[in-house]
Design a protein around this motif. Structure first.
Motif, PDB file in Angstrom:
ATOM      1  N   ALA A 152       0.834  -1.206   0.000  1.00  0.00           N
ATOM      2  CA  ALA A 152       0.000   0.000   0.000  1.00  0.00           C
ATOM      3  C   ALA A 152       0.868   1.255   0.000  1.00  0.00           C
ATOM      4  CB  ALA A 152      -0.934  -0.003   1.210  1.00  0.00           C
ATOM      5  N   ARG A 153       1.947   1.226   0.761  1.00  0.00           N
ATOM      6  CA  ARG A 153       2.842   2.384   0.791  1.00  0.00           C
ATOM      7  C   ARG A 153       3.493   2.590  -0.575  1.00  0.00           C
ATOM      8  NH1 ARG A 153       5.860   4.376   6.004  1.00  0.00           N
ATOM      9  NH2 ARG A 153       5.853   6.059   4.504  1.00  0.00           N
ATOM     10  N   TRP A 154       3.929   1.496  -1.171  1.00  0.00           N
ATOM     11  CA  TRP A 154       4.543   1.623  -2.507  1.00  0.00           C
ATOM     12  C   TRP A 154       3.521   2.127  -3.517  1.00  0.00           C
ATOM     13  CZ3 TRP A 154       3.165  -1.657  -6.730  1.00  0.00           C
ATOM     14  CH2 TRP A 154       3.893  -1.394  -7.892  1.00  0.00           C
ATOM     15  N   LEU A 155       2.322   1.586  -3.470  1.00  0.00           N
ATOM     16  CA  LEU A 155       1.294   2.004  -4.414  1.00  0.00           C
ATOM     17  C   LEU A 155       0.923   3.472  -4.207  1.00  0.00           C
ATOM     18  CD1 LEU A 155      -0.264   0.523  -6.663  1.00  0.00           C
ATOM     19  CD2 LEU A 155      -2.139   0.213  -5.047  1.00  0.00           C
ATOM     20  N   GLY A 156       1.080   3.956  -2.970  1.00  0.00           N
ATOM     21  CA  GLY A 156       0.772   5.350  -2.685  1.00  0.00           C
ATOM     22  C   GLY A 156       1.885   6.313  -3.028  1.00  0.00           C
ATOM     23  N   GLY A 157       2.987   5.824  -3.581  1.00  0.00           N
ATOM     24  CA  GLY A 157       4.054   6.713  -4.034  1.00  0.00           C
ATOM     25  C   GLY A 157       5.366   6.575  -3.307  1.00  0.00           C
ATOM     26  N   ALA A 158       5.449   5.689  -2.306  1.00  0.00           N
ATOM     27  CA  ALA A 158       6.703   5.508  -1.580  1.00  0.00           C
ATOM     28  C   ALA A 158       7.722   4.800  -2.470  1.00  0.00           C
ATOM     29  CB  ALA A 158       6.466   4.732  -0.298  1.00  0.00           C
ATOM     30  N   SER A 159       8.951   4.717  -1.978  1.00  0.00           N
ATOM     31  CA  SER A 159      10.047   4.203  -2.801  1.00  0.00           C
ATOM     32  C   SER A 159       9.891   2.714  -3.077  1.00  0.00           C
ATOM     33  CB  SER A 159      11.387   4.443  -2.103  1.00  0.00           C
ATOM     34  OG  SER A 159      11.527   3.576  -0.988  1.00  0.00           O
ATOM     35  N   GLU A 160      10.674   2.240  -4.007  1.00  0.00           N
ATOM     36  CA  GLU A 160      10.633   0.840  -4.413  1.00  0.00           C
ATOM     37  C   GLU A 160      11.024  -0.101  -3.279  1.00  0.00           C
ATOM     38  OE1 GLU A 160      13.505  -1.109  -7.271  1.00  0.00           O
ATOM     39  OE2 GLU A 160      11.830  -0.640  -8.634  1.00  0.00           O
ATOM     40  N   ARG A 161      11.726   0.418  -2.276  1.00  0.00           N
ATOM     41  CA  ARG A 161      12.114  -0.434  -1.154  1.00  0.00           C
ATOM     42  C   ARG A 161      10.900  -1.042  -0.466  1.00  0.00           C
ATOM     43  NH1 ARG A 161      15.920   3.516   2.193  1.00  0.00           N
ATOM     44  NH2 ARG A 161      14.205   4.893   1.554  1.00  0.00           N
ATOM     45  N   TRP A 162       9.780  -0.310  -0.426  1.00  0.00           N
ATOM     46  CA  TRP A 162       8.561  -0.857   0.170  1.00  0.00           C
ATOM     47  C   TRP A 162       8.015  -2.005  -0.667  1.00  0.00           C
ATOM     48  CZ3 TRP A 162       7.086   0.010   4.947  1.00  0.00           C
ATOM     49  CH2 TRP A 162       7.573   1.159   5.597  1.00  0.00           C
ATOM     50  N   LEU A 163       8.109  -1.899  -1.967  1.00  0.00           N
ATOM     51  CA  LEU A 163       7.680  -2.985  -2.838  1.00  0.00           C
ATOM     52  C   LEU A 163       8.528  -4.232  -2.592  1.00  0.00           C
ATOM     53  CD1 LEU A 163       6.208  -4.291  -5.250  1.00  0.00           C
ATOM     54  CD2 LEU A 163       7.863  -3.144  -6.751  1.00  0.00           C
ATOM     55  N   LEU A 164       9.841  -4.056  -2.541  1.00  0.00           N
ATOM     56  CA  LEU A 164      10.740  -5.195  -2.339  1.00  0.00           C
ATOM     57  C   LEU A 164      10.527  -5.818  -0.966  1.00  0.00           C
ATOM     58  CD1 LEU A 164      14.026  -3.829  -3.980  1.00  0.00           C
ATOM     59  CD2 LEU A 164      12.276  -5.329  -4.979  1.00  0.00           C
ATOM     60  N   ALA A 165      10.313  -4.974   0.045  1.00  0.00           N
ATOM     61  CA  ALA A 165      10.037  -5.504   1.380  1.00  0.00           C
ATOM     62  C   ALA A 165       8.751  -6.312   1.388  1.00  0.00           C
ATOM     63  CB  ALA A 165       9.956  -4.358   2.391  1.00  0.00           C
ATOM     64  N   GLY A 166       7.722  -5.802   0.714  1.00  0.00           N
ATOM     65  CA  GLY A 166       6.460  -6.523   0.647  1.00  0.00           C
ATOM     66  C   GLY A 166       6.595  -7.858  -0.061  1.00  0.00           C
ATOM     67  N   LEU A 167       7.337  -7.876  -1.186  1.00  0.00           N
ATOM     68  CA  LEU A 167       7.532  -9.129  -1.909  1.00  0.00           C
ATOM     69  C   LEU A 167       8.358 -10.115  -1.104  1.00  0.00           C
ATOM     70  CD1 LEU A 167       8.166  -7.786  -5.532  1.00  0.00           C
ATOM     71  CD2 LEU A 167       6.090  -8.864  -4.633  1.00  0.00           C
ATOM     72  N   ALA A 168       9.385  -9.620  -0.404  1.00  0.00           N
ATOM     73  CA  ALA A 168      10.205 -10.503   0.427  1.00  0.00           C
ATOM     74  C   ALA A 168       9.360 -11.161   1.520  1.00  0.00           C
ATOM     75  CB  ALA A 168      11.363  -9.725   1.041  1.00  0.00           C
ATOM     76  N   LEU A 169       8.541 -10.381   2.198  1.00  0.00           N
ATOM     77  CA  LEU A 169       7.680 -10.935   3.245  1.00  0.00           C
ATOM     78  C   LEU A 169       6.650 -11.897   2.658  1.00  0.00           C
ATOM     79  CD1 LEU A 169       7.027  -7.774   5.453  1.00  0.00           C
ATOM     80  CD2 LEU A 169       8.354  -9.805   6.083  1.00  0.00           C
TER      81      LEU A 169
END
Length: 525
Positions: A152-169
């Motif tokens: 949700a944070r990544w989709l809301g405009g946060a950095s790609e690190r949130w996407l990678l963290a979400g995928l890792a989890l």
């Protein structure tokens, strides 16, 4: 630094403090209502000793939970083994609450409504009941909530690190509970919604995370070789596939016909919703309307994701023929929590506006306002707005408070020592050099906890022969044959702490003598 950025940081800081407070409050409630020792169910007893002694559980394997369990009981040295593993569930459950609050704030609801919804989720009957016993479900909900927050944070405009963290989890959680597969359509939906920001490198990272997630199952091969308790051995890739696809439980999945689903299974969902929601179904329904009509793009996308997860979890639960089916509805609670927060936020806004307007609606046209209002009209307006906000906040606070009071009696395991005391009496009566027998899975796991987890089997030369039939016990005493003959001789004392088994053995003609409350010695006639 621009003022708007400073304000955003200050808001985030307050949210983190509120999230921390919610988590600590939930932990205090869970510890207060924690199961004090062994008990609740056979699965709970198994988790209470398996991390300590090593081995493999029933499908679908749960290697991540086994690793977390092992690390937890090694680091946390307070209390006995069973209590420590029960506490692990409480900590995972309490950690889910602040993550959920931060997710709700990301989706739009104000602090009071988000806090009320997160606290209500924490005190919901099914989730609370799993946060006070040794079980896998609070860690599963923590992972699913954390994945959703990151995406949700990544989709809301946060950095790609949130996407990678979400995928890792997300990939990591496949090693904990295979219910994670039900989140796959929703995660794919969120990635599709943010496809404009996806780089090719993300696919490489996702592949790496998938390989690391699969590697968790190597731990089951290791535990098969060295563990003290091996319920389903894993010797190779074929055994891993058998484990993760459900093993013996596959026979209980998707076995109902259309008539049975409508007549027998759908009422289970209705009972679950009535039990966990009750009158809160009204703000949940209102929240669904508000999300559709006025929610942000991110809120709508995340609600679709959680709706897919919750809907698929409900379909799976309705088609899974197990006694404790309620716990499989737990992912559904996540989307209900989001809708509850949105609904409560809207209802609180209406309440605040009504109180504010109500304070101004008692004067007829032409009446002169009171002197204090003529002097300070802004102050009076601010006062009325404050009263409205406080009234709304008080109403929101009542929601989790009433939920907790209603559910405490059924969710709490505080003081539940009956099964532990029964098994302890049997072990005390057996003394040393004896055989303990059971005829059911639950009592077997209770005994294994003491014999393996607490080390009493080796210390007192006690052996468990589990799930034996009356015929097999008779065969042992009459002919020295059967599963008991591999660990006992005709002179070995035999005890049972299972009333049903004691009655059956007496009916079979054996001498069944009570030696303590709910403990019997079994001997030839």
């Amino acid at each position: 630094m621009p003022a708007t950025v400073v304000a955003a940081e200050r808001t985030d800081g307050r949210d983190r403090l509120i999230a921390l407070a919610l988590g600590l409050a939930a932990l205090a409630v869970y510890v207060r209502s924690l199961l004090p020792g062994v008990g609740y169910s056979g699965d709970a007893a198994k988790w209470q000793f398996l991390g300590e002694v090593g081995g493999t559980p029933h499908p679908t394997g749960y290697p991540l939970y086994l690793l977390v369990n092992r690390a937890w009981v090694t680091v946390v040295a307070v209390g006995d083994l069973a209590w420590r593993v029960n506490l692990l569930s409480a900590v995972c459950g309490a950690a889910t609450v602040p993550v959920l609050y931060l997710l709700l704030r990301r989706l739009g609801p104000g602090r009071p409504a988000a806090a009320a919804a997160a606290a209500t989720f924490a005190l919901g009957l099914t989730f609370w009941s799993q946060a006070v016993v040794a079980e896998v479900y609070t860690l599963h909900l923590l992972l699913m909530t954390a994945v959703t927050l990151c995406l949700a944070r990544w989709l809301g405009g946060a950095s790609e690190r949130w996407l990678l963290a979400g995928l890792a989890l997300f990939f990591l959680s496949f090693g904990h509970h295979l219910g994670t597969v039900l989140a796959l359509p929703g995660v794919a939906w969120l990635l599709w919604r943010g496809r404009a920001r996806l780089r090719p490198a993300v696919a490489a990272w996702a592949a790496l995370f998938a390989v690391l997630a699969a590697a968790q199952y190597a731990y089951l091969l290791r535990m098969t070789a060295v563990g003290a308790y091996v319920e389903q051995p894993v010797h190779g890739l074929g055994d891993v596939v058998e484990m993760v696809t459900g093993g013996r439980f596959r026979r209980q999945m998707f076995t109902f016909g259309p008539t049975e689903l409508v007549r027998d299974r759908l009422p289970l969902l209705g009972r679950f919703l009535r039990r966990d929601l009750g009158v809160l179904a009204v703000p949940v329904a209102y929240g669904a309307v508000r999300v559709v009509r006025s929610g942000s793009d991110v809120a709508r996308a995340v609600t679709v994701h959680l709706g897919l997860l919750g809907g698929l979890a409900a379909v799976h639960a309705l088609n899974f023929d197990v006694a404790d089916v309620e716990v499989f509805f737990l992912p559904t609670v996540l989307v209900l929590a989001v809708l509850l927060a949105v609904g409560l936020d809207g209802l609180a806004g209406r309440m605040a506006a009504r109180v504010d307007v109500g304070g101004q609606g008692h004067r007829r046209d032409g009446d002169r306002p009171p002197p204090d209002e003529r002097a300070t009209p802004r102050r009076v307006a601010d006062r009325r707005a404050a009263v409205g906000r406080w009234a709304a906040a008080a109403g929101l606070a009542l929601v989790p408070l009433v939920t907790g009071l209603v559910n405490y009696r059924d969710a709490s395991q505080r003081g539940n020592r009956a099964d532990a005391e029964r098994i302890e009496r049997a072990i005390a009566a057996a003394g040393t050099g004896a055989v303990l027998i059971t005829d059911n899975y639950v009592d077997s796991e209770y005994f294994w906890y003491y014999l393996l987890g607490e080390g009493l089997g080796a210390e007192r030369d006690l052996t468990l022969v589990h799930m034996v039939s009356p015929r097999e016990v008779v065969a042992f005493f009459e002919r020295g044959r059967g599963p008991m003959a591999t660990v006992a001789t005709a002179d070995t004392p035999v005890y049972t702490a299972t009333p049903h088994q004691a009655r059956q053995l007496a009916d079979a003609g054996l001498a069944v003598t009570p030696v303590a409350e709910d403990v019997w010695r079994v001997a030839p006639p």
